[in-house]
Design a protein around this motif. Structure first.
Motif, PDB file in Angstrom:
ATOM      1  N   SER A 146       0.850  -1.175   0.000  1.00  0.00           N
ATOM      2  CA  SER A 146       0.000   0.000   0.000  1.00  0.00           C
ATOM      3  C   SER A 146       0.898   1.241   0.000  1.00  0.00           C
ATOM      4  N   LYS A 151      -3.725   5.621   3.620  1.00  0.00           N
ATOM      5  CA  LYS A 151      -4.040   6.008   5.002  1.00  0.00           C
ATOM      6  C   LYS A 151      -4.742   7.356   5.074  1.00  0.00           C
ATOM      7  N   HIS A 168      -6.287  -2.084   2.389  1.00  0.00           N
ATOM      8  CA  HIS A 168      -6.182  -2.250   3.855  1.00  0.00           C
ATOM      9  C   HIS A 168      -7.400  -2.998   4.384  1.00  0.00           C
ATOM     10  N   THR A 187       0.536  -5.548   5.386  1.00  0.00           N
ATOM     11  CA  THR A 187       0.457  -4.447   4.413  1.00  0.00           C
ATOM     12  C   THR A 187       1.687  -3.554   4.573  1.00  0.00           C
ATOM     13  N   GLU A 240       1.479  -4.469   9.856  1.00  0.00           N
ATOM     14  CA  GLU A 240       1.499  -3.246   9.044  1.00  0.00           C
ATOM     15  C   GLU A 240       2.875  -2.617   9.194  1.00  0.00           C
TER      16      GLU A 240
END
Ligand SMILES: NC(=O)c1ccc[n+]([C@@H]2O[C@H](COP(=O)([O-])OP(=O)(O)OC[C@H]3O[C@@H](n4cnc5c(N)ncnc54)[C@H](OP(=O)(O)O)[C@@H]3O)[C@@H](O)[C@H]2O)c1
Length: 277
Positions: A146, A151, A168, A187, A240
């Motif tokens: 990502s 975000k 996500h 991710t 993450e």
């Protein structure tokens, strides 16, 4: 193999399939996984570039499997081919991606669709086809690349942000559904790694930004450095992973969580400038 060597080569004899391996982040990951002992399967559209990457990797047994990730119908046959050639698949890294420079209102829906097809539907199709293999083997690791644009929303990148936000959600749901089957999901939240991502970005009418674009990551992180950081974090099972060149680049990620309105205002200011182009 001794315990110390195993620790230095945590992916010894593991089969790691990386898309977008013909340049940038994917190329850096290929080097890092191969250095950690893995047998790497390299995918992207340009077979000649994949061969260039393969011939420079440490270790043996790496294979090239050209593919266009937006061709979901072709994926099951490619999975069967990789399984036949390599025997197994331990890690799938869905890293291929394309970015965007253009305001939403001016961007054609065809461009929007093409970005979603590569960055989201291509990822879903690939994971869908590999998942039965991981389950049958008793586990594995799915990794999806990502971005900080996954975000918070960044002007000029509406389709890109939509696709990266969506992965996500996809990954969080997958992680929950398959945790009991020893399938891990991670991710990568990336910013400013040196690559061709800016030059390859779509313009509003479907052209490519090219090398003359305003954006460059000349002060960014080298892809091989990013690759090593990512592989170390993946070996620890991190869900993450932030991959940013410095603390300043990580700041908006914290601000988004703590003071989202600060980020909304900052992005609106950027949208009024030509910064996003
Ligand atoms: N560099 C950064 O700072 C940064 C920041 C945030 C997120 N990311 C993400 O990192 C990932 C890798 O990008 P990058 O920065 O390394 O950019 P890049 O140098 O442009 O690499 C993109 C890779 O994706 C492949 N690709 C593109 N479309 C494809 C398709 N339809 N089918 C198969 N492969 C395709 C390209 O290979 P072919 O052209 O040979 O197909 C290339 O190997 C992307 O998901 C990107 O969104 C990067």
């Amino acid at each position: 193999m001794t315990h110390t060597r195993m620790a230095a080569r945590p992916y010894h004899d593991r089969v790691v399939w990386i898309t977008g391996a013909s340049s940038g982040v994917g190329e850096g990951l290929a080097h890092a996984f191969a250095g950690a002992g893995a047998r790497v399967v390299l995918s992207a559209r340009r077979g000649d570039e994949l061969e260039r990457v393969r011939s420079a990797l440490p270790g043996d047994g790496h294979v090239v499997v050209p593919m266009d990730v937006s061709r979901a119908d072709a994926v099951p046959a490619l999975v069967a081919d990789v399984r036949q050639r390599c025997g197994r698949i331990d890690v799938l890294v869905c890293n291929a991606g394309v970015s965007q420079r253009g305001r939403f209102a001016e961007t054609t829906l065809d461009v929007f669709r093409r970005i979603i097809e590569v960055n989201l539907l291509g990822v879903a199709a690939h994971i869908h086809a590999v998942l039965p293999v991981l389950r049958e083997q008793g586990g594995g690791h799915v990794v999806v690349t990502s971005s900080v644009a996954g975000k918070f929303g960044i002007p000029g990148r509406s389709a890109y942000c939509a696709s990266k936000h969506a992965v996500h959600g996809l990954c969080d749901a997958l992680r929950a559904e398959h945790a009991h089957e020893n399938i891990r999901v991670s991710t990568l939240v990336i910013a400013a790694v040196k690559s061709n991502v800016n030059a390859n970005a779509y313009t509003a009418d479907g052209g490519q930004v090219g090398t003359g674009g305003r954006w460059s990551y000349s002060g960014g992180m080298e892809a091989k450095v990013a690759g090593r950081k990512i592989v170390a974090a993946l070996a620890r099972g991190q869900e993450e992973i932030n991959v940013v060149p410095n603390r300043r680049a990580a700041l908006p990620l914290w601000q988004q969580r703590l003071w989202p309105r600060l980020v909304y205002r900052r992005m609106a200011k950027l949208a009024r400038s030509k910064w996003w182009a």
